[in-house]
Design a protein around this motif. Sequence first.
Motif, PDB file in Angstrom:
ATOM      1  N   LEU A 186      98.736  63.488  65.800  1.00  0.00           N
ATOM      2  CA  LEU A 186      98.159  63.142  64.170  1.00  0.00           C
ATOM      3  C   LEU A 186      96.545  63.198  64.336  1.00  0.00           C
ATOM      4  N   LEU A 187      96.019  62.137  65.138  1.00  0.00           N
ATOM      5  CA  LEU A 187      94.649  61.930  65.126  1.00  0.00           C
ATOM      6  C   LEU A 187      93.650  62.973  65.502  1.00  0.00           C
ATOM      7  N   LEU A 188      94.317  63.598  66.596  1.00  0.00           N
ATOM      8  CA  LEU A 188      93.392  64.686  67.306  1.00  0.00           C
ATOM      9  C   LEU A 188      93.023  65.770  66.361  1.00  0.00           C
ATOM     10  N   PRO A 189      93.941  66.596  65.730  1.00  0.00           N
ATOM     11  CA  PRO A 189      93.615  67.513  64.856  1.00  0.00           C
ATOM     12  C   PRO A 189      92.784  67.064  63.606  1.00  0.00           C
ATOM     13  N   GLU A 190      92.854  65.831  63.208  1.00  0.00           N
ATOM     14  CA  GLU A 190      92.203  65.277  62.037  1.00  0.00           C
ATOM     15  C   GLU A 190      90.789  65.271  62.467  1.00  0.00           C
ATOM     16  N   LEU A 191      90.219  64.959  63.750  1.00  0.00           N
ATOM     17  CA  LEU A 191      89.060  64.797  64.309  1.00  0.00           C
ATOM     18  C   LEU A 191      88.438  66.269  64.808  1.00  0.00           C
ATOM     19  N   HIS A 192      89.306  67.278  64.754  1.00  0.00           N
ATOM     20  CA  HIS A 192      88.969  68.639  65.312  1.00  0.00           C
ATOM     21  C   HIS A 192      88.672  68.481  66.753  1.00  0.00           C
ATOM     22  N   ILE A 193      89.721  67.779  67.448  1.00  0.00           N
ATOM     23  CA  ILE A 193      89.413  67.806  69.267  1.00  0.00           C
ATOM     24  C   ILE A 193      90.669  68.069  69.758  1.00  0.00           C
ATOM     25  N   ALA A 194      90.620  68.335  71.062  1.00  0.00           N
ATOM     26  CA  ALA A 194      91.759  68.621  72.034  1.00  0.00           C
ATOM     27  C   ALA A 194      91.776  67.480  72.940  1.00  0.00           C
ATOM     28  N   SER A 195      93.107  67.400  73.455  1.00  0.00           N
ATOM     29  CA  SER A 195      93.039  66.188  74.435  1.00  0.00           C
ATOM     30  C   SER A 195      92.609  66.853  75.741  1.00  0.00           C
ATOM     31  N   GLN A 196      91.802  65.730  76.421  1.00  0.00           N
ATOM     32  CA  GLN A 196      91.106  66.156  77.706  1.00  0.00           C
ATOM     33  C   GLN A 196      89.697  66.771  77.276  1.00  0.00           C
ATOM     34  N   LYS A 197      89.403  67.185  76.252  1.00  0.00           N
ATOM     35  CA  LYS A 197      88.137  68.037  75.918  1.00  0.00           C
ATOM     36  C   LYS A 197      87.241  67.178  75.114  1.00  0.00           C
ATOM     37  N   TYR A 198      87.165  65.774  75.120  1.00  0.00           N
ATOM     38  CA  TYR A 198      86.131  65.215  74.412  1.00  0.00           C
ATOM     39  C   TYR A 198      85.899  63.731  75.134  1.00  0.00           C
ATOM     40  N   VAL A 199      84.850  63.235  74.971  1.00  0.00           N
ATOM     41  CA  VAL A 199      84.163  62.074  75.656  1.00  0.00           C
ATOM     42  C   VAL A 199      84.481  61.029  74.542  1.00  0.00           C
ATOM     43  N   LEU A 200      84.954  59.720  74.805  1.00  0.00           N
ATOM     44  CA  LEU A 200      85.051  58.772  73.754  1.00  0.00           C
ATOM     45  C   LEU A 200      83.974  57.654  74.133  1.00  0.00           C
ATOM     46  N   THR A 201      83.171  57.189  73.171  1.00  0.00           N
ATOM     47  CA  THR A 201      82.212  56.217  73.454  1.00  0.00           C
ATOM     48  C   THR A 201      82.204  55.029  72.766  1.00  0.00           C
ATOM     49  N   THR A 202      81.909  53.860  73.177  1.00  0.00           N
ATOM     50  CA  THR A 202      81.521  52.794  72.069  1.00  0.00           C
ATOM     51  C   THR A 202      80.481  51.909  72.779  1.00  0.00           C
ATOM     52  N   VAL A 203      79.721  51.472  71.813  1.00  0.00           N
ATOM     53  CA  VAL A 203      78.458  50.720  72.428  1.00  0.00           C
ATOM     54  C   VAL A 203      78.096  49.531  71.376  1.00  0.00           C
ATOM     55  N   HIS A 204      78.314  48.329  71.741  1.00  0.00           N
ATOM     56  CA  HIS A 204      77.795  47.249  70.716  1.00  0.00           C
ATOM     57  C   HIS A 204      77.462  46.174  71.367  1.00  0.00           C
TER      58      HIS A 204
END
Length: 351
Positions: A186-204
């Motif tokens: 559900l989530l990946l199409p909402e964000l227009h991304i495909a599995s294994q084809k994006y980097v996830l980042t968090t910084v806090h």
Amino acid sequence: MRFASIVGARPQFVKVALVSKILRQQHEELIIHTGQHYDYALSTQFFNELAIPEPDYYLGCGSASHAVQTARMLIALEEVLTKERIDWVIVYGDTNSTLAAALVAAKLHIPIAHIEAGLRSFNRAMPEEINRIVTDHLASRLFCPTETARQQANREGLFQGVEFVGDVMYDMLLQMQSKLDDRINLLLPELHIASQKYVLTTVHRAVNTDDSTATNAIAQALNKIEMPVIFPMHPRTRACLQSYNIQLKKHIQVIEPVGYLDMLALQRAAYRIITDSGGIQKEAFLQGVPCVTLRDETEWMETVQLGWNVLVGTQWQRILEALARPAPQPARQNPFGQGDAAIRIVQSWQR
Ligand code: UD1
């Protein structure tokens, strides 16, 4: 017995969700929320999603300098713990809420159980390191998530009540497994991304957000990545980027902080993860996603030793080099227990 679980920040809500459920099968429990995290995305979202019982007390301590924030918590917690008859206080991890709760309980002679005990980064410039050390030394029960953490507690002279039980975050991850695939779909199409084809980042982390050179270097690295980057952004990071006037390029999708299941789903389908979060380093390992950590040290050395995590600090070249390394061999061991940490923690009161 009557327990008070004291929480205040996002990762503590995830942990209390599970422990509280098991604890309440046999005991009475009050949940006290210090209000360290108060934004919907960092607090209420987790209570709703994980069906955590409403806090019995919400102390509204909010954000401030370390001294002011901790002091407000001390005052408010002392009032509550003096009024209520509590047999044990349970604290989680290493936030200012953990420290304040431990100090108040110790002075009121209420025994403390520390979940996620014995972890060390050996960097006392981190506020969390101070919080962990003090809490461990005040606690009567130290529930260690790894064998390394247990040994560290022993090295500091702590033996009684120290036990390796595994990590409640691993227990939680196992419980969410069955829901992950549907959520990813559900989530990946909402964000227009495909599995294994994006980097996830968090910084806090303060060390990365309160120093404009570090924030700039991280942004520079992210701007050079040649694939979509999903960046659920902590409010303090958003504020710092704005105040330093740092621009992120279009391939970086900044989104609001996400809930627990969405975070696990985004991790699972990511090509790589870049983070300064402790919990996410561990989840990346457990989900088999190589992780690049924006720090010079970690409390979770096993993830580095097993080849799934690289510590790079904040030099943009090192971040990109680590990102480009091939995925390691699957780990043959899991240092985070058997997935029964929460059960073992609660059982310790039956012995
Ligand atoms: C805290 C913990 C950190 C943990 C993190 C989990 C300490 C010292 N740090 O850091 O160990 O990894 O929680 O997420 O306890 N803010 C908001 N909305 C909120 C809360 C905070 O906008 O709901 C902003 C405020 O500008 C605040 C800043 O974030 O000043 C920092 O808040 P702080 O309470 O220090 O917590 P975290 O940085 O989230």
